[in-house]
Scaffold this active site. Structure first.
Site, short mmCIF file in Angstrom:
data_model
loop_
_atom_site.label_atom_id
_atom_site.label_comp_id
_atom_site.label_asym_id
_atom_site.label_seq_id
_atom_site.Cartn_x
_atom_site.Cartn_y
_atom_site.Cartn_z
N LYS A 159 0.81 -1.22 0.00
CA LYS A 159 0.00 0.00 0.00
C LYS A 159 0.84 1.27 0.00
O LYS A 159 0.30 2.37 0.10
CB LYS A 159 -0.95 -0.01 1.20
CG LYS A 159 -1.82 -1.28 1.24
CD LYS A 159 -3.01 -1.17 2.15
CE LYS A 159 -3.85 -2.44 2.04
NZ LYS A 159 -5.05 -2.43 2.88
N LYS A 210 2.37 2.65 2.20
CA LYS A 210 2.40 3.39 3.46
C LYS A 210 2.19 2.41 4.62
O LYS A 210 1.56 1.38 4.43
CB LYS A 210 1.37 4.51 3.48
CG LYS A 210 -0.04 4.08 3.19
CD LYS A 210 -0.99 5.26 3.32
CE LYS A 210 -2.41 4.84 3.08
NZ LYS A 210 -2.78 4.80 1.66
#
Lengths: 149, 149
Positions: free
Chosen positions: A49, A51
């Site tokens: 993702k 992050k």
């Protein structure tokens, strides 16, 4: 013999939709089924993702195991090694979410390679369309904060 | 006779700290205690926090009742009527959070008025100081989004 259902996810921001999906997954195993959930590692979430998750893996795991519907929650492997997971959990059924194409492919590959009698089922997405994923929840939180302050 | 512990909250963005607090609350009731949780109504959350919750009251209630530690989750009353809640749940113990001074006052008043044998206990706050309240979680989400995009 009660069946074991295996499912997996990041489970970062928990909402009621998760409960419904976990219940749906468990129902595929019939009466007295056992539900085992693999929690994605922080490193895996970061890689997929771009992050880090809001909550660290140990807290995400403990929260999922605190649910009535869940019998066991385990941390995954950093390289998402499905063959190892299958060997460890010995599932009868693997339940994959609507956005888990990669996991489905890996599961199919591992099952085929060892010729295992494991069924793969797809589980749906739940409810209120603006609150059915952590990303959407995050956006709603940001919007709410913008309109309030 | 197993004791009934009553606690309450908005429980909008669930995190592991909530589980720990609910477990702590239930422990005050000793062996076989029953934990009943009152979920704040959407209108109550709006009035107290000046913004609506991310999740509607029915979903917040169902998620809390899906936790192993919780025996029953009930929606509150819009005017936070503690006397009615006490009459309905018949708790032996009321557990209040570190930020629930108003609820503690209302509970004390209701207990005194009817001279009820109910004990009030304070429960602590849990762990990682930046992730122990929904407001802080929301801020972290916003910060994460800012640094990622």
């Amino acid at each position: 013999m009660p069946k074991t259902v295996l499912t997996s996810g990041a489970f970062d921001l928990i909402h009621y939709g998760h409960i419904r999906l976990l219940e749906e997954a468990k129902n595929h195993g019939g009466p007295n089924a056992k539900l085992v959930v693999i929690i994605a590692r922080d490193e895996t979430v970061k890689r997929l993702k771009n992050k880090p998750p809001v909550f660290p893996e140990n807290q995400r795991r403990a929260l999922i195991e605190a649910l009535k519907v869940v019998d066991q929650a385990l941390l995954g492997y950093e390289d998402m090694d499905m063959a190892t997971v299958i060997e460890k959990v010995k599932p009868d059924i693997i339940a994959v979410g609507h956005d888990q194409d990669t996991i489905e492919k890996m599961a199919k590959k591992a099952i085929k390679e060892k010729n295992l009698p494991i069924k793969i089922v797809r589980i749906g997405r739940f409810g209120q369309s603006n609150l059915d994923s952590s990303s959407k929840i995050k956006r709603k939180i940001v919007e709410d904060l913008r309109t309030t302050y």
